[in-house]
Design a protein around this motif. Sequence first.
Motif, PDB file in Angstrom:
ATOM      1  N   HIS A 225      -0.504   3.302  -5.063  1.00  0.00           N
ATOM      2  CA  HIS A 225      -1.495   2.759  -4.137  1.00  0.00           C
ATOM      3  C   HIS A 225      -1.863   3.755  -3.048  1.00  0.00           C
ATOM      4  O   HIS A 225      -2.950   3.683  -2.483  1.00  0.00           O
TER       5      HIS A 225
ATOM      6  N   ASP B 258       0.804  -1.222   0.000  1.00  0.00           N
ATOM      7  CA  ASP B 258       0.000   0.000   0.000  1.00  0.00           C
ATOM      8  C   ASP B 258       0.840   1.276   0.000  1.00  0.00           C
ATOM      9  O   ASP B 258       0.333   2.348  -0.324  1.00  0.00           O
TER      10      ASP B 258
ATOM     11  N   LYS C 133      -4.611  -6.165  -4.384  1.00  0.00           N
ATOM     12  CA  LYS C 133      -3.889  -5.994  -3.113  1.00  0.00           C
ATOM     13  C   LYS C 133      -3.860  -7.272  -2.295  1.00  0.00           C
ATOM     14  O   LYS C 133      -2.936  -7.499  -1.516  1.00  0.00           O
TER      15      LYS C 133
END
Length: 122
Positions: free
Chosen positions: A53, A30, A74
């Motif tokens: 992200h 992330d 993800k």
Amino acid sequence: EVQLVESGGGLVQAGGSLRLSCAASGFTFDDYAIGWFHHVPGKEREGVSCISHSSGNIFYADSVKGRFTISSDKANNTVSLQMSSLKPEDTGLYYCAAERTYTDCPRRFPSWGQGTQVTVSS
């Protein structure tokens, strides 16, 4: 250690499609942007697409807009590049690369995969 492994390259006729995947490990997905780059020997490497992200920013080079789509899974730490309406000039090595960013796609990427070959026949 950041590791990136590309897959999905191959030989396809002009007008066809391929889906490239970049499997990432060794970092917090992330917090990173993942970019796809196109390289033809003797020419400069071109940034094709990128997804950040953190910010959700997505970039496409003009040469692939409307034909390529980048997406992120993800759950599996994978970024894919769906390539459609392929042209012979899309032939080359495709690399994915990663850089930590909390904003939009960066200009420089320090971590690279080994590449996957795409060949588009006319």
